[in-house]
Write an enzyme that holds these catalytic residues in place. Structure first.
Site, PDB file in Angstrom:
ATOM      1  N   PHE A  35      52.183  46.367  38.663  1.00 46.51           N
ATOM      2  CA  PHE A  35      53.198  47.381  38.384  1.00 46.51           C
ATOM      3  C   PHE A  35      52.636  48.794  38.548  1.00 46.51           C
ATOM      4  CE2 PHE A  35      54.966  49.732  34.505  1.00 46.51           C
ATOM      5  CZ  PHE A  35      55.971  50.357  35.228  1.00 46.51           C
ATOM      6  N   TYR A  58      42.331  41.210  24.838  1.00 47.02           N
ATOM      7  CA  TYR A  58      42.767  42.384  25.598  1.00 47.02           C
ATOM      8  C   TYR A  58      42.243  43.667  24.956  1.00 47.02           C
ATOM      9  CZ  TYR A  58      45.935  45.559  28.083  1.00 47.02           C
ATOM     10  OH  TYR A  58      46.462  46.566  28.855  1.00 47.02           O
ATOM     11  N   TYR A  60      27.713  54.762  31.626  1.00 46.13           N
ATOM     12  CA  TYR A  60      27.419  55.135  33.005  1.00 46.13           C
ATOM     13  C   TYR A  60      27.491  56.646  33.201  1.00 46.13           C
ATOM     14  CZ  TYR A  60      26.708  50.785  35.546  1.00 46.13           C
ATOM     15  OH  TYR A  60      26.161  49.625  36.046  1.00 46.13           O
ATOM     16  N   VAL A  95      37.672  41.250  41.374  1.00 49.27           N
ATOM     17  CA  VAL A  95      36.617  42.243  41.147  1.00 49.27           C
ATOM     18  C   VAL A  95      35.645  41.817  40.054  1.00 49.27           C
ATOM     19  CG1 VAL A  95      38.067  44.136  41.958  1.00 49.27           C
ATOM     20  CG2 VAL A  95      38.014  43.593  39.502  1.00 49.27           C
ATOM     21  N   THR A 123      48.212  38.143  38.515  1.00 48.63           N
ATOM     22  CA  THR A 123      49.472  38.616  37.926  1.00 48.63           C
ATOM     23  C   THR A 123      50.183  39.597  38.849  1.00 48.63           C
ATOM     24  OG1 THR A 123      48.368  40.429  36.727  1.00 48.63           O
ATOM     25  CG2 THR A 123      48.654  38.337  35.555  1.00 48.63           C
TER      26      THR A 123
END
Length: 327
Positions: free
Chosen positions: A14, A148, A162, A60, A38
């Protein structure tokens, strides 16, 4: 001068598909990546004919290889609805952890600026209202939503590492509830669930007593906020969302009025760890990015409803296999 190149992960989803559209319009060469767990190719098929667009069906979480230089990376690969991340919890954790690590490593190697998609779920069931970026959250790490919530919290932590340790140019967006065309009707989130039920002539399902609140941002506004954040010099998290808060009961009433449906609202028990309140404090977005939402809910709802009505009936006649917490 050659076009700048941007990698967008989760590009067939989306939000990812709308980001592809925006960066194509801005003159970028877009490298889209999605494993389609998804996402849906229908969201980006209109871009396939363009020479400045390329797509790779790839996970990924395994590794990422991109030939040539990269200017920017947008990491949006992740299941985003409760039905999805409760169904595929391991993949959700992996894309938030391993996928983010791989994207950050690529950004370091290519000397590219990276923006990662975090979410208001890092605040959990908040004890502070509205939620500012300084609030640390109230998250249950072993609850059903933890796969999640904690994936996104880890994403923010490793992204900051990072930035501080490797000097990678990083940006973090905390996305609040967003809606618009290309949402999946049956993904379990409030708006598509309500519209799907109304189109099918079913009663609208509200969990709990409907007093829990959400703040809904139209997708075009969100994409503009993300674009501005990517181009900014600010490296800490920024809330992007619409602070216009509404209870889910009142929201269901708005959908009924919009659709002209005569069905009723029914109530079911509140799922575990479902947030009671959700509203962004967007002071930082206003001051740093000069951003605030422009499309009000009435207009956004109409655009979204018109999109869903335009789909073939078999699309909105499907019912979700399971129905759980509203994000």
């Amino acid at each position: 001068m050659p076009a700048k190149r941007i990698l967008i992960t989760g590009a067939a989803g989306f939000l990812g598909s709308h980001l592809c559209d925006r960066f194509i319009r801005e003159g970028y060469h877009v490298i889209a990546m999605d494993n389609l767990i998804t996402g849906d190719l229908k969201n980006i098929e209109h871009l396939f004919k363009l020479p400045e667009f390329e797509f790779y069906n790839h996970d990924v979480s395994t590794y990422i290889h991109i030939a040539g230089h990269l200017d920017y990376i947008l990491h949006f690969a992740s299941p985003a609805s409760p039905i999805d991340y409760l169904k595929i919890p391991i993949q959700t954790l992996k894309v938030g952890a391993l996928g983010t690590h791989n994207c950050l490593g690529l950004a370091k190697a290519k000397q590219a600026r990276i923006l990662v998609a975090s979410t208001s779920e890092v605040y959990g069931d908040p004890l502070v209202h509205p939620q500012t970026e300084e609030y640390w959250g109230n998250v249950n790490p072993v609850g059903p939503r933890g796969v999640y919530d904690e994936a996104k919290r880890f994403m923010e932590s490793i992204t900051r590492a990072y930035y501080t340790f490797h000097g990678v140019e990083t940006r973090i967006v905390r996305i609040f509830n967003t809606y618009g065309p290309r949402m999946r009707l049956n993904d379990g989130r409030a708006l598509p669930a309500f519209i799907g039920q109304a189109l099918r002539g079913e009663d609208l399902t509200v969990f709990g007593d409907g007093s829990q609140t959400r703040s809904f941002c139209y997708v075009d506004d969100l994409v503009d906020g993300i674009y501005r954040l990517l181009m900014s010099d600010y490296s800490m998290p920024v809330n992007i969302g619409n602070p216009n808060e509404i209870s889910l009961k009142d929201f269901a009433e708005e959908v009924l009025k919009l659709t002209g449906s005569s069905v009723k609202i029914t109530y079911k028990p509140l799922p575990v760890d479902d947030p009671k309140q959700r509203r962004p404090d967007i002071t930082k977005a206003r001051e740093i990015l000069g951003w605030e939402p422009k499309i009000d809910r009435a207009e956004g709802l109409k655009r979204t409803y018109d999109y869903f009505r335009s789909l073939p009936e078999e699309e909105w006649s499907k019912q979700p296999k399971e129905f759980t917490a509203k994000k």
